[in-house]
Design an enzyme around this catalytic site. Structure first.
Site, PDB file in Angstrom:
ATOM      1  N   GLU A  23      34.829 -22.194  26.653  1.00 40.23           N
ATOM      2  CA  GLU A  23      36.260 -22.034  26.908  1.00 40.23           C
ATOM      3  C   GLU A  23      36.535 -20.725  27.631  1.00 40.23           C
ATOM      4  O   GLU A  23      35.946 -19.686  27.310  1.00 40.23           O
ATOM      5  CB  GLU A  23      37.037 -22.074  25.587  1.00 40.23           C
ATOM      6  CG  GLU A  23      38.547 -22.042  25.781  1.00 40.23           C
ATOM      7  CD  GLU A  23      39.313 -22.231  24.480  1.00 40.23           C
ATOM      8  OE1 GLU A  23      40.533 -22.428  24.565  1.00 40.23           O
ATOM      9  OE2 GLU A  23      38.698 -22.181  23.401  1.00 40.23           O
TER      10      GLU A  23
ATOM     11  N   ASP B 165      11.428 -18.394 -14.436  1.00 40.78           N
ATOM     12  CA  ASP B 165      10.485 -17.305 -14.117  1.00 40.78           C
ATOM     13  C   ASP B 165       9.357 -17.712 -13.163  1.00 40.78           C
ATOM     14  O   ASP B 165       8.191 -17.477 -13.422  1.00 40.78           O
ATOM     15  CB  ASP B 165       9.848 -16.761 -15.409  1.00 40.78           C
ATOM     16  CG  ASP B 165      10.849 -15.983 -16.234  1.00 40.78           C
ATOM     17  OD1 ASP B 165      11.843 -15.508 -15.650  1.00 40.78           O
ATOM     18  OD2 ASP B 165      10.655 -15.852 -17.451  1.00 40.78           O
TER      19      ASP B 165
ATOM     20  N   ASN C  48       0.597   4.348  -1.100  1.00 39.48           N
ATOM     21  CA  ASN C  48       0.092   5.673  -0.722  1.00 39.48           C
ATOM     22  C   ASN C  48      -0.595   5.671   0.641  1.00 39.48           C
ATOM     23  O   ASN C  48      -1.108   6.700   1.095  1.00 39.48           O
ATOM     24  CB  ASN C  48      -0.871   6.207  -1.794  1.00 39.48           C
ATOM     25  CG  ASN C  48      -2.066   5.272  -2.002  1.00 39.48           C
ATOM     26  OD1 ASN C  48      -2.244   4.311  -1.269  1.00 39.48           O
ATOM     27  ND2 ASN C  48      -2.865   5.566  -3.024  1.00 39.48           N
TER      28      ASN C  48
ATOM     29  N   LYS D 172      37.221 -28.485  33.405  1.00 38.36           N
ATOM     30  CA  LYS D 172      38.251 -29.167  32.619  1.00 38.36           C
ATOM     31  C   LYS D 172      39.548 -28.375  32.759  1.00 38.36           C
ATOM     32  O   LYS D 172      39.604 -27.189  32.415  1.00 38.36           O
ATOM     33  CB  LYS D 172      37.835 -29.243  31.159  1.00 38.36           C
ATOM     34  CG  LYS D 172      38.934 -29.740  30.218  1.00 38.36           C
ATOM     35  CD  LYS D 172      38.505 -29.611  28.763  1.00 38.36           C
ATOM     36  CE  LYS D 172      39.653 -29.750  27.799  1.00 38.36           C
ATOM     37  NZ  LYS D 172      40.629 -28.656  27.864  1.00 38.36           N
TER      38      LYS D 172
ATOM     39  N   HIS E  67      34.635 -22.571  20.905  1.00 37.16           N
ATOM     40  CA  HIS E  67      36.062 -22.211  20.963  1.00 37.16           C
ATOM     41  C   HIS E  67      36.194 -20.720  21.248  1.00 37.16           C
ATOM     42  O   HIS E  67      35.493 -19.903  20.654  1.00 37.16           O
ATOM     43  CB  HIS E  67      36.728 -22.547  19.623  1.00 37.16           C
ATOM     44  CG  HIS E  67      38.115 -21.994  19.467  1.00 37.16           C
ATOM     45  ND1 HIS E  67      38.412 -20.930  18.653  1.00 37.16           N
ATOM     46  CD2 HIS E  67      39.285 -22.364  20.046  1.00 37.16           C
ATOM     47  CE1 HIS E  67      39.711 -20.681  18.713  1.00 37.16           C
ATOM     48  NE2 HIS E  67      40.261 -21.524  19.549  1.00 37.16           N
TER      49      HIS E  67
ATOM     50  N   HIS F 248      41.073 -13.279  28.178  1.00 36.07           N
ATOM     51  CA  HIS F 248      41.243 -12.740  26.822  1.00 36.07           C
ATOM     52  C   HIS F 248      42.103 -13.707  26.032  1.00 36.07           C
ATOM     53  O   HIS F 248      42.560 -14.725  26.555  1.00 36.07           O
ATOM     54  CB  HIS F 248      41.860 -11.322  26.850  1.00 36.07           C
ATOM     55  CG  HIS F 248      43.335 -11.278  27.036  1.00 36.07           C
ATOM     56  ND1 HIS F 248      44.184 -10.676  26.146  1.00 36.07           N
ATOM     57  CD2 HIS F 248      44.126 -11.765  28.022  1.00 36.07           C
ATOM     58  CE1 HIS F 248      45.439 -10.780  26.564  1.00 36.07           C
ATOM     59  NE2 HIS F 248      45.427 -11.432  27.699  1.00 36.07           N
TER      60      HIS F 248
ATOM     61  N   HIS G 285      19.234 -19.636 -10.696  1.00 34.49           N
ATOM     62  CA  HIS G 285      20.155 -19.843 -11.812  1.00 34.49           C
ATOM     63  C   HIS G 285      20.287 -18.554 -12.611  1.00 34.49           C
ATOM     64  O   HIS G 285      19.302 -17.870 -12.878  1.00 34.49           O
ATOM     65  CB  HIS G 285      19.627 -20.959 -12.721  1.00 34.49           C
ATOM     66  CG  HIS G 285      20.476 -21.211 -13.925  1.00 34.49           C
ATOM     67  ND1 HIS G 285      20.238 -20.605 -15.144  1.00 34.49           N
ATOM     68  CD2 HIS G 285      21.563 -21.983 -14.089  1.00 34.49           C
ATOM     69  CE1 HIS G 285      21.141 -21.014 -16.011  1.00 34.49           C
ATOM     70  NE2 HIS G 285      21.961 -21.855 -15.406  1.00 34.49           N
TER      71      HIS G 285
ATOM     72  N   ASP H 129       0.854  -1.198   0.000  1.00 34.97           N
ATOM     73  CA  ASP H 129       0.000   0.000   0.000  1.00 34.97           C
ATOM     74  C   ASP H 129       0.886   1.243   0.000  1.00 34.97           C
ATOM     75  O   ASP H 129       1.131   1.865   1.032  1.00 34.97           O
ATOM     76  CB  ASP H 129      -0.914  -0.043   1.224  1.00 34.97           C
ATOM     77  CG  ASP H 129      -1.883   1.136   1.263  1.00 34.97           C
ATOM     78  OD1 ASP H 129      -1.999   1.842   0.233  1.00 34.97           O
ATOM     79  OD2 ASP H 129      -2.502   1.355   2.317  1.00 34.97           O
TER      80      ASP H 129
ATOM     81  N   ARG I 193      38.765 -33.290  22.475  1.00 33.99           N
ATOM     82  CA  ARG I 193      38.318 -31.954  22.086  1.00 33.99           C
ATOM     83  C   ARG I 193      39.126 -31.507  20.874  1.00 33.99           C
ATOM     84  O   ARG I 193      40.368 -31.569  20.876  1.00 33.99           O
ATOM     85  CB  ARG I 193      38.513 -30.959  23.247  1.00 33.99           C
ATOM     86  CG  ARG I 193      38.103 -29.531  22.891  1.00 33.99           C
ATOM     87  CD  ARG I 193      38.219 -28.607  24.109  1.00 33.99           C
ATOM     88  NE  ARG I 193      37.867 -27.241  23.767  1.00 33.99           N
ATOM     89  CZ  ARG I 193      38.737 -26.316  23.346  1.00 33.99           C
ATOM     90  NH1 ARG I 193      40.014 -26.623  23.219  1.00 33.99           N
ATOM     91  NH2 ARG I 193      38.329 -25.105  23.054  1.00 33.99           N
TER      92      ARG I 193
END
Length: 921
Positions: free
Chosen positions: A393, A843, A206, A491, A363, A407, A873, A204, A713
């Protein structure tokens, strides 16, 4: 109307107080009996639709005052003013979570006391958990929005939808799968009508509330519908029934859309089972469900329930008949989805040892982008854990003021406090499921800070670390996920048994560390930008070399390393570059393209163009406030050089007794020869992808036996500085449990990971096939399991529905109508990996018809994944439209819709048949 005199606003306080009598538990509403829930839902929705003025917080110091409101259809949140105009909205379907208080990283940037926590909340939405952080003027308003949004997320928008949901539960209390189907189906019908309204509003142009013939023709082109103009005008005229001739209002548009979208494939299917009637009665429907959909114990009551839910014609409902519209609604609902509804919950035996399960793993969980310069965020742990990951981790280093930090060492990634990470893990570990979380600690800290780490782990995690109730004293066998519910396993390294019990510390091998960063990739002293360029160039050459040597296989795209990562600041989920090349979009979707179309810049170019902004954050976000770049580089250089010297002199490190004692079943050990007999199962070996690939090529059967007794791991090569992902499937083929991926890098590999773990309720654990848990076979063999029954998958690709133009189409909606085709790929054991594709339909993106059969042989269906891809395609190749990946074991037989991931309404319609075959193929 005078809004100030509205009874809604006068009762705003009581609405919020009413909300306090409700609390949210796992998606269910629990209420005080003195209130009627439906009445509360309606008042809550009305308050949100009236709207609230709130402050939107951003990364900077200033917030934005905006007016937020729920739209008329209760399908999205909108706000004003906004430069986005009509695009300023967040759909309810995209909301992942609503969090109370000042929990997000954005809130942490503001000083304590800046806002009342009771007035604060965050809305996380989209695939990558972007956050909208809001501050209301009162706690009552915040509570109304939080509660209302949680209702909407559960598909409850009014009293009627609530009662339908409750009625469904009451009628089928013992059938969880059917209960889920009906709940999802109700949501589907609601979302479909919302999609139609949204489509109408966008067409729509307008804004007069009606569509002209020219607006309808434009919409047809946008929807990829290629019908003769005369046919469109005829349907337009038939739908235009009111006095306002020449335009369609919304109801008339729905009638027009119904005429346009009536599907020949479903109509012919219905006629086959209705003896050429225009409807299915209960006997017809029962026969269809049992014969085609392979459902058992179908009752007449079940069929009547389907008719009641999906048949729009009241007369048909009274007669117990399902017409073509009702049949279409049913087949396009979750009831007709290819995914087995029983797999939305845990459906596998969870009482086997941990080594018998694949465990979804992350990871460098804290990173939002690349491995060299990106932001570390505690929010990443919340997002990853809630997405189903069960192994995260934590890279720990000595920080200032005696506080350990997290970090990526020897890089310029930002730093966050270890304490904040553990608090976040404690909060989010078991929100979505209760199966155990493995905390993979990479310990680079001094003894003093190791003791601080142990203190935080013990104080914050508390009973979650207490394993005294787990009765598993046999060190040759690991406990089960069921016995470890609600527990967190640490771990890490463990002191040897021959060290005195009185010793508070001892030396352990440092060679068993999964300290995966190579010396070539360390940012040492000198200018950061020059160093970075050197590291990027080395990494690119090394990665190219590894790919050529087949030491790294199945990269997201071997000729381009740019992947979609989370941003370095602000919201989760925004792309790091605003101007993206077409190839970057292709790589982001994880698809391979011919060499002639690979002209985009490489990762290394995109890295060096990214801005180096130092974000000043409070302690929960970053510890780099007050440090300039030169200080950071100097500190980094000094610590890097010192550590390198120590490592060259000796291969051991000191370990605190307090930290060692927290490790029981998941002791980090050096890489064993996979042919050596394992003395204890209570250990984890970490392998880089290159080392694991080498073992897989040289000793595949021995590697599989090794993984029957202990955990392995796998982590990405240190040269993947772009945070790209390797293909996890070869390592799953060898029975490796913890195949760690970079969750911040969306693409093909994460799509495989999601599909695999969706097969067991997305709980993070998937049971390995029995042949992987006992006995030995070579997963790389051409006939890995001789004598065992194989499966033949016969897929009839019938049609497509509402397939959009490729998202990187140069002309967008104005471009040519697409020429789609479907590609199906089986991913599993090497002998099972195979691709087939249909012909191209010219199409037609709205309802292309293929009617082609593709046949696959699968030796081990328990670990196989099926990937459906839709392409457009074009003369020079193909453009990616969308995909859906699903575990073989999660596929439902019969006539099914395969909905493309992340694309509303787009699907392909298929028939699935699975047959047993024996002998050599």
């Amino acid at each position: 109307m005078d809004i100030s005199k509205s009874p809604l606003l006068q009762n705003k306080f009581s609405v919020a107080r009413l909300a306090e009598d409700f609390f949210w538990v796992g998606g269910s509403i629990v209420a005080s009996p003195r209130w009627k829930i439906g009445h509360f839902v309606e008042r809550c929705m009305s308050s949100m639709q009236t709207g609230t003025q709130m402050i939107k917080l951003r990364g900077g110091s200033k917030g934005l005052v905006r007016f937020y409101y729920l739209d008329d259809h209760r399908s999205c949140i909108r706000w004003r003013p906004s430069r986005k105009n009509e695009k300023a909205k967040i759909s309810i379907d995209s909301i992942q979570e609503v969090c109370e208080g000042k929990q997000s990283e954005i809130f942490q940037r503001y000083a304590d006391g800046s806002f009342d926590p009771n007035c604060c909340f965050s809305i996380y939405y989209g695939d990558h958990m972007e956050s909208l952080d809001l501050v209301s003027s009162s706690a009552e308003e915040a509570r109304t929005w939080i509660t209302g949004l949680k209702y909407l997320m559960a598909g409850i928008s009014d009293e009627d939808s609530l009662s339908k949901r409750q009625r469904t539960r009451d009628q089928y209390p013992s059938c969880a799968a059917w209960d889920n189907i009906l709940q999802y189906s109700l949501l589907f019908l609601n979302s479909r009508s919302m999609w139609l309204k949204q489509t109408f509003d966008e067409a729509d142009k307008n804004g007069d509330g009606s569509l002209s013939i020219s607006e309808v023709l434009q919409l047809m082109h946008k929807l990829n519908v290629n019908l003769p103009r005369q046919k469109v005008k005829q349907m337009f005229k038939e739908a235009d029934t009111d006095d306002n001739q020449g335009t369609l209002d919304f109801e008339e548009f729905c009638a027009f859309y119904k005429m346009m979208s009536t599907r020949r494939d479903l109509y012919l299917l219905m006629l086959t089972y209705s003896n050429h009637k225009d409807y299915l009665d209960t006997d017809d429907l029962k026969r269809f469900l049992e014969t085609e959909q392979k459902m058992t114990n179908v009752t007449k009551e079940h069929c009547l329930e389907i008719i009641s839910k999906f048949e729009p014609c009241l007369e048909n409902k009274k007669q117990g008949a399902l017409g073509i519209d009702g049949f279409t609604n049913y087949m396009r609902s979750p009831s007709g989805d290819i995914f087995n509804p029983e797999h939305y919950q845990v459906n596998q035996d969870m009482s086997y040892p941990l080594s018998h399960y694949f465990i979804t793993s992350s990871h460098n969980t804290y990173l939002m982008g690349d491995q060299l310069m990106s932001q570390s965020r505690v929010d990443m742990y919340a997002w990853v854990l809630q997405s189903g990951c069960r192994c995260v981790e934590v890279d720990c280093w000595d920080g200032p003021d005696g506080e350990p930090i997290v970090h990526h060492g020897y890089t310029l990634t930002s730093k966050i406090l270890f304490k904040d990470v553990i608090e976040t893990i404690n909060k989010y570990a078991f929100i979505k499921n209760e199966y155990p979380v493995i905390l993979s600690i990479e310990n680079h800290c001094s003894i003093v800070q190791q003791k601080k780490m142990a203190q935080y782990l013990t104080e914050i995690l508390g009973d979650k670390l207490d394993l005294s109730s787990v009765h598993s004293d046999d060190s040759t066998k690991l406990p089960s996920p069921a016995s470890l519910k609600g527990k967190i396993l640490v771990k890490g390294k463990k002191l040897p048994a021959n060290i005195s019990d009185d010793a508070e510390e001892g030396e352990v091998s440092d060679e068993d560390s999964a300290d995966e960063i190579d010396d070539d990739c360390k940012l040492m002293n000198g200018d950061a930008s020059a160093n970075r360029k050197r590291v990027e160039n080395i990494a690119k050459k090394k990665l190219d070399s590894l790919i050529k040597e087949s030491k790294i296989r199945d990269c997201e795209d071997p000729n381009n390393f740019t992947v979609s990562t989370l941003p370095s600041s602000g919201k989760v989920g925004l792309k790091s570059d605003s101007k993206k090349s077409k190839l970057e979009d292709d790589v982001e979707s994880g698809e391979d393209f011919s060499a002639s179309k690979r002209h985009s810049r490489s990762l290394m170019g995109s890295f060096s163009k990214r801005k180096k902004k130092g974000t000043k954050l409070k302690k929960a976000s970053s510890l780099e406030e007050g440090e300039d770049d030169s200080d950071s580089q100097g500190n980094l250089a000094r610590s890097s050089i010192h550590y390198s010297r120590v490592n060259r002199q000796k291969k051991t490190m000191k370990l605190s007794r307090a930290l060692s004692d927290l490790v029981k079943y998941t002791k980090s050990v050096g890489i064993h020869d996979v042919e050596t007999e394992i003395s204890s199962s209570w250990q984890v070996s970490s392998f880089s992808e290159t080392k694991a690939h080498q073992i897989l090529q040289q000793k595949p059967a021995q590697y599989l036996r090794f993984n029957q007794h202990q955990l392995s791991r796998i982590y990405p090569s240190s040269y993947r500085v772009d945070s790209s992902n390797y293909n996890p499937q070869p390592f799953w083929n060898a029975g490796c449990q913890l195949v760690a991926l970079n969750y911040q890098s969306e693409g093909r590999m994460l799509q495989l990971n999601r599909a695999k773990f969706s097969a067991n309720g997305n709980c993070g654990y998937v049971l390995k096939p029995n042949c992987m848990c006992q006995g030995v076979f070579n997963p790389n063999s051409e006939d890995p399991l001789p004598g065992q029954l194989k499966k033949q998958l016969v897929l009839r690709i019938i049609s497509g529905q509402q397939l959009p133009k490729p998202r990187d189409s140069m002309l967008g909606d104005r471009g040519e109508i697409i020429d789609p085709f479907v590609e199906v790929e089986v991913i599993g054991l090497p002998v099972d990996c195979f691709k087939e594709q249909t012909r191209v339909v010219d199409d037609n993106g709205f309802n292309p018809m293929w009617e082609e059969t593709l046949v696959f042989t699968v030796h081990m269906p328990e670990i196989a994944l099926i990937r459906f891809l839709v392409w457009d395609h074009d003369p020079i190749g193909r453009d990616f439209i969308g995909q859906r990946t699903i575990a073989f074991s999660s596929m439902m037989p019969g006539y099914r819709h395969v909905y493309l991931e992340g694309i509303e309404e787009a699907s392909i319609f298929v028939h699935v048949a699975i047959n047993d075959i024996c002998g050599k193929v």
